[in-house]
Design a protein around this motif. Structure first.
Motif, PDB file in Angstrom:
ATOM      1  N   ASP A  56       7.860  10.056   1.057  1.00  0.00           N
ATOM      2  CA  ASP A  56       9.231  10.495   1.326  1.00  0.00           C
ATOM      3  C   ASP A  56       9.561  10.496   2.810  1.00  0.00           C
ATOM      4  OD1 ASP A  56       9.739  10.924  -1.373  1.00  0.00           O
ATOM      5  OD2 ASP A  56       8.912  12.958  -1.294  1.00  0.00           O
ATOM      6  N   ASP A  57       8.633  10.033   3.653  1.00  0.00           N
ATOM      7  CA  ASP A  57       8.848  10.069   5.097  1.00  0.00           C
ATOM      8  C   ASP A  57       9.282   8.708   5.619  1.00  0.00           C
ATOM      9  OD1 ASP A  57       8.232  12.725   5.421  1.00  0.00           O
ATOM     10  OD2 ASP A  57       6.106  12.349   5.794  1.00  0.00           O
ATOM     11  N   LEU A  58      10.311   8.711   6.460  1.00  0.00           N
ATOM     12  CA  LEU A  58      10.732   7.498   7.145  1.00  0.00           C
ATOM     13  C   LEU A  58       9.787   7.293   8.332  1.00  0.00           C
ATOM     14  CD1 LEU A  58      14.405   6.555   7.881  1.00  0.00           C
ATOM     15  CD2 LEU A  58      12.651   6.204   9.599  1.00  0.00           C
ATOM     16  N   GLY A  82      14.198  -1.205  17.256  1.00  0.00           N
ATOM     17  CA  GLY A  82      13.319  -0.568  16.292  1.00  0.00           C
ATOM     18  C   GLY A  82      13.012   0.845  16.752  1.00  0.00           C
ATOM     19  N   ARG A  83      12.634   1.709  15.816  1.00  0.00           N
ATOM     20  CA  ARG A  83      12.271   3.080  16.136  1.00  0.00           C
ATOM     21  C   ARG A  83      11.063   3.477  15.287  1.00  0.00           C
ATOM     22  NH1 ARG A  83      16.162   1.844  18.611  1.00  0.00           N
ATOM     23  NH2 ARG A  83      18.036   3.034  19.132  1.00  0.00           N
ATOM     24  N   GLN A  84      10.197   4.295  15.854  1.00  0.00           N
ATOM     25  CA  GLN A  84       9.101   4.873  15.089  1.00  0.00           C
ATOM     26  C   GLN A  84       9.250   6.379  15.081  1.00  0.00           C
ATOM     27  OE1 GLN A  84       5.118   3.392  15.723  1.00  0.00           O
ATOM     28  NE2 GLN A  84       4.196   5.382  15.325  1.00  0.00           N
ATOM     29  N   ASN A  85       9.050   6.955  13.923  1.00  0.00           N
ATOM     30  CA  ASN A  85       9.106   8.406  13.786  1.00  0.00           C
ATOM     31  C   ASN A  85       8.073   9.033  14.718  1.00  0.00           C
ATOM     32  OD1 ASN A  85       8.998  11.099  12.908  1.00  0.00           O
ATOM     33  ND2 ASN A  85       9.516  10.518  10.812  1.00  0.00           N
ATOM     34  N   PRO A  86       8.490   9.967  15.594  1.00  0.00           N
ATOM     35  CA  PRO A  86       7.550  10.567  16.557  1.00  0.00           C
ATOM     36  C   PRO A  86       6.316  11.195  15.925  1.00  0.00           C
ATOM     37  CG  PRO A  86       9.809  11.161  17.102  1.00  0.00           C
ATOM     38  CD  PRO A  86       9.859  10.483  15.771  1.00  0.00           C
ATOM     39  N   ILE A  87       6.424  11.679  14.688  1.00  0.00           N
ATOM     40  CA  ILE A  87       5.275  12.349  14.077  1.00  0.00           C
ATOM     41  C   ILE A  87       4.162  11.364  13.743  1.00  0.00           C
ATOM     42  CG2 ILE A  87       6.775  14.134  13.113  1.00  0.00           C
ATOM     43  CD1 ILE A  87       6.340  12.888  10.367  1.00  0.00           C
ATOM     44  N   GLY A  97       0.837  -1.182   0.000  1.00  0.00           N
ATOM     45  CA  GLY A  97       0.000   0.000   0.000  1.00  0.00           C
ATOM     46  C   GLY A  97       0.875   1.234   0.000  1.00  0.00           C
ATOM     47  N   GLU A  98       0.648   2.095   0.982  1.00  0.00           N
ATOM     48  CA  GLU A  98       1.425   3.325   1.075  1.00  0.00           C
ATOM     49  C   GLU A  98       2.779   3.100   1.735  1.00  0.00           C
ATOM     50  OE1 GLU A  98      -0.906   6.155   3.100  1.00  0.00           O
ATOM     51  OE2 GLU A  98      -2.395   6.378   1.514  1.00  0.00           O
ATOM     52  N   LEU A  99       2.986   1.935   2.350  1.00  0.00           N
ATOM     53  CA  LEU A  99       4.240   1.665   3.049  1.00  0.00           C
ATOM     54  C   LEU A  99       5.171   0.843   2.182  1.00  0.00           C
ATOM     55  CD1 LEU A  99       3.012   0.814   6.660  1.00  0.00           C
ATOM     56  CD2 LEU A  99       3.769   3.013   5.745  1.00  0.00           C
ATOM     57  N   THR A 100       6.436   1.211   2.189  1.00  0.00           N
ATOM     58  CA  THR A 100       7.470   0.510   1.428  1.00  0.00           C
ATOM     59  C   THR A 100       8.612   0.143   2.356  1.00  0.00           C
ATOM     60  OG1 THR A 100       6.927   1.776  -0.564  1.00  0.00           O
ATOM     61  CG2 THR A 100       9.064   0.670  -0.516  1.00  0.00           C
TER      62      THR A 100
END
Length: 334
Positions: A57-59, A79-84, A4-7
């Motif tokens: 374009d966002d990680l 693992g890390r998740q983007n705070p936004i 989908g929108e995730l790559t």
């Protein structure tokens, strides 16, 4: 590879700036995040799987796994998740990508006998649920260990060391290959190491000549006592820069209070001989009985400030069959 929108793709050096945004003082490990210091090493290491999940374009999320012990173990490192993206519902989409990551990225590089490992913080309930339950670790904890944080300025430490080192302490020496003969016997390895594992920067490794050589080559300061015929203690020290400044890890493997203190003071002196300014000492002990010893010695004898970031971690182990089934289960649920 899209979803989908995730790559999902492998991390590149160009991702460094985006990853740094995930390593602020508010996002991971109280700001004492090692990833900025080790990012480029992980990208270049063929035994490290550094996966990036992005949306346009966002990680969004990164996952890091690594082969250890000559391919005999696969460590799910972090693992890390983007705070936004916190609270936006992307966690569910990330879990949709996880099974494909396991199947297409991790499993092809593993042996059928590869041991699967991870280290998780007990207080991080969401991480425990995602990593332990969904990936198949739940209930397979092998050992617990405590991590404590202390801080001081090098000049302050040096000014106080002479007056606080009047009690004779057992001698320690930097590790040399012949010392392995005193570390491998059950009197040390089985009695002191949890499940026979050496924990370095909280990652589990077999106690072996090749691993110790790798740690020395990487610049670790390894100390062992001189007890014959089997040693009674071993410690590993290493330092790196984090968003909160320099951190010096002191990973202590022993059960004796006096030896524990000796390892701490030797590593503190080593750190002060190399660096200037403020240093945060992250002291790890596997024997829970030594926690109070460390707290008292660092605060009262070395006059270090005790920071409110102590945690208890658990080492979990399972096998690839469990992981594969768990990954299939995730996909079936979503």
């Amino acid at each position: 590879m899209g979803d989908g929108e995730l790559t999902i793709r492998e991390a590149k050096h160009d991702d460094y700036a985006a990853v740094i945004k995930m390593a602020s003082t508010d996002t991971f490990r109280d700001g004492f995040d090692y990833l900025p210091a080790k990012f480029r090493q992980y990208v270049d290491d063929p035994d490290v799987f550094f996966s990036v999940i992005e949306s346009k374009d966002d990680l969004v999320v990164i996952y890091i796994a690594m082969l250890t012990d000559d391919g005999e173990a696969l460590l799910l490192k972090t693992g890390r998740q983007n705070p936004i993206y916190h609270g936006t519902g992307t966690s569910r989409r990330n879990r949709q990508v996880l099974p494909r990551t396991f199947k297409d990225v991790l499993l092809p590089r593993c042996k059928p006998t590869t041991l699967l490992q991870t280290v998780a913080e007990g207080h991080r309930v969401k991480v425990r649920k995602l990593i332990l339950e969904y990936v198949g670790f739940w209930g397979n904890d092998e050992c617990n260990f405590d991590v404590m944080y202390f801080q001081s300025d090098v000049s302050t430490i040096l000014s106080r060391l002479p007056s606080n080192n009047t009690t004779p302490l057992p001698p320690l020496t930097p590790y040399q290959p012949p010392d392995l003969n005193r570390l491998l016997p059950p009197a040390f390895s089985a009695a002191v190491l949890p499940e026979g594992r050496l924990l370095v920067d909280w990652d589990p490794y077999k106690l072996s000549e090749s691993n110790l050589k790798k740690f020395v080559t990487a610049g670790c300061h390894i100390l062992v006592d001189s007890t014959e015929p089997a040693a009674k203690s071993l410690s590993v020290g290493q330092s790196f820069i984090t968003p909160r400044g320099r951190v010096y890890h002191i990973d202590i493997h022993c059960k004796d209070e006096t030896l524990c203190k000796t390892h701490i003071i030797n590593h503190v002196k080593n750190a002060c001989s190399q660096y200037e300014g403020m240093i945060t000492f992250c002291v790890m002990v596997i024997d829970k009985r030594l926690k109070e010893t460390v707290l008292k010695y660092c605060v009262e004898n070395l006059t270090l400030s005790h920071l409110p970031h102590d945690h208890t971690y658990s080492l979990y182990e399972t096998d690839l069959t469990v992981m594969a089934k768990a990954a299939a289960g995730i996909k079936a649920k979503l």
